[in-house]
Design an enzyme around this catalytic site. Sequence first.
Site, PDB file in Angstrom:
ATOM      1  N   ASP A   1       0.870  -1.168   0.000  1.00 35.63           N
ATOM      2  CA  ASP A   1       0.000   0.000   0.000  1.00 35.63           C
ATOM      3  C   ASP A   1       0.911   1.222   0.000  1.00 35.63           C
ATOM      4  O   ASP A   1       1.760   1.369   0.865  1.00 35.63           O
ATOM      5  CB  ASP A   1      -0.902   0.009   1.232  1.00 35.63           C
ATOM      6  CG  ASP A   1      -1.762   1.257   1.285  1.00 35.63           C
ATOM      7  OD1 ASP A   1      -2.673   1.364   0.443  1.00 35.63           O
ATOM      8  OD2 ASP A   1      -1.526   2.115   2.149  1.00 35.63           O
TER       9      ASP A   1
ATOM     10  N   ASP B   1      -3.297   0.944   6.723  1.00 36.31           N
ATOM     11  CA  ASP B   1      -2.452   0.678   5.558  1.00 36.31           C
ATOM     12  C   ASP B   1      -2.061  -0.795   5.457  1.00 36.31           C
ATOM     13  O   ASP B   1      -1.914  -1.337   4.362  1.00 36.31           O
ATOM     14  CB  ASP B   1      -1.200   1.557   5.595  1.00 36.31           C
ATOM     15  CG  ASP B   1      -1.557   3.039   5.554  1.00 36.31           C
ATOM     16  OD1 ASP B   1      -2.642   3.365   5.042  1.00 36.31           O
ATOM     17  OD2 ASP B   1      -0.758   3.854   6.041  1.00 36.31           O
TER      18      ASP B   1
ATOM     19  N   GLU C   1      -1.071  -0.881  -6.011  1.00 36.70           N
ATOM     20  CA  GLU C   1      -2.197  -0.146  -6.560  1.00 36.70           C
ATOM     21  C   GLU C   1      -1.746   0.677  -7.759  1.00 36.70           C
ATOM     22  O   GLU C   1      -0.679   1.278  -7.742  1.00 36.70           O
ATOM     23  CB  GLU C   1      -2.760   0.794  -5.496  1.00 36.70           C
ATOM     24  CG  GLU C   1      -4.244   0.685  -5.330  1.00 36.70           C
ATOM     25  CD  GLU C   1      -4.695   1.375  -4.060  1.00 36.70           C
ATOM     26  OE1 GLU C   1      -5.901   1.554  -3.919  1.00 36.70           O
ATOM     27  OE2 GLU C   1      -3.847   1.715  -3.219  1.00 36.70           O
TER      28      GLU C   1
END
Length: 255
Positions: free
Chosen positions: A46, A217, A130
């Site tokens: 993350d 996170d 991501e």
Amino acid sequence: MAENPRLKGKGTGARVTKTADWCFVSLTVDMPDETPSARTAAVGIDVGLNRLATLSTSEGYENQAFLRTALKKLRQVNKRLHRRKPGSKNREKARREVARLHYRMTCMRDDVLHQLTTRLANCYGMVGIENLNLKGLLKNRKLARSFSDASLGKLLDLLTGKVEQRSGQVIKVGRFFASSKTCHGCGWRWEDMELSDRIFLCQNPSCAYYQVAQDRDHNAALCILFEALRLIELIDQAVNDIGSGDDVNLTADAG
Ligand SMILES: [Zn+2]
């Protein structure tokens, strides 16, 4: 050069460049390709502005703390620059100081990014991350924080390059997949979660993580890992289907 080159190979060239008052010599050395052994471990990452990177192993990499100090200093020298008379010697001196500081900040940031990405590429054969909406980030920011936004893009580039060089793969998880709002244990969604909510609390009574305080996170990194593994499975399945001789059209969008 007053030291022995650390790389063994045939030197093919050298280039001298000048950046912000520093001179650099880059040497080109011809070396045989290394074929590193394949890594099998998988990790999810993350990436954020609060913490540069949080791994699904719960390790965290702090965002560059030096940036805050350096940004303060940058504001000082910038102010000084604009007080100096245009065309004067002192103006030129101040201009060079600003350039040197900019360059040093870039170097320090790149050092952090290189260390992180090399470590990840050396340890993991599959990295889920991501797919960042850099445009959106830049729009939301006011200050010189655009600097750390730029780091996120660079992180992705470096990571992809290094992992693929070691024949691993980087799986980009689409932004539509709300990693921060989803419980990694059961998939329950915290729809009205705010950016300020740093702790994730699952409200699904049948989940193993029901009401367990999870770092926001870290939970997101686990979600990204699972989503990346799911996507890989889809890809593998499609490849296997083709391999078995069936007439299958590959229409699945793996993100
Ligand atoms: Zn849950």
